[in-house]
Design an enzyme around this catalytic site. Structure first.
Site, PDB file in Angstrom:
ATOM      1  CB  CYS A  64      26.914   3.837  18.789  1.00 17.02           C
ATOM      2  SG  CYS A  64      26.128   2.505  19.690  1.00 17.02           S
ATOM      3  CB  CYS A  67      27.159   0.576  17.227  1.00 20.34           C
ATOM      4  SG  CYS A  67      25.552   1.283  17.643  1.00 20.34           S
TER       5      CYS A  67
END
Length: 139
Positions: A64, A67
């Site tokens: 991600c 993230c």
């Protein structure tokens, strides 16, 4: 009329080029190591690590890009916290049952716990200042 179409075409191509460049930068965001003060949370230690404290838990995954962008922010937040406030992280690839338990549907999801109970939830990229302010409201 023809000039208008040319201008619109140029604008669309420019937007596409800028979007492609932005997406390439996001995908190339490096994985940052967690600060020593960041708690690594697992199915086995989650309840113990969130009990009797305030913990901002980041539900994330290595693939991600947003993230990965949050990792340095969370490291900064962890360095500024003291007392009974902490930052923790749950890798949803390894601990899917925790993600399911807390109904995490998109990442990054940040859940603020006090004494093991969810008190607030934030989805997406947040600033250090925002997170510190939200933690101080609970702590």
């Amino acid at each position: 009329m023809q000039t208008t179409l040319i201008v619109i075409g140029v604008v669309i191509v420019a937007i596409f080029i800028f979007r492609t460049i932005a997406m390439a930068k996001i995908k190339n965001t490096p994985l940052v190591a967690d600060h020593a003060k960041v708690l690594t949370l697992t199915e086995q230690n989650f309840q113990q690590q969130t009990k009797n404290k305030v913990v901002l838990v980041d539900f994330w995954a290595t693939w991600c890009a947003p993230c990965r962008m949050m990792a340095p922010v969370l490291n900064d937040v962890a360095t500024e916290l003291n007392g009974n406030s902490h930052v923790g992280k749950v890798d949803i690839q390894q601990y899917q049952s925790l993600a399911n338990q807390f109904k995490v549907r998109s990442i990054p999801t940040l859940i603020l716990f006090k004494n093991g109970k969810e008190v607030n939830r934030f989805v997406g990229i947040k600033s250090k200042e925002f997170l510190l302010k939200e933690i101080s409201k609970v702590g």
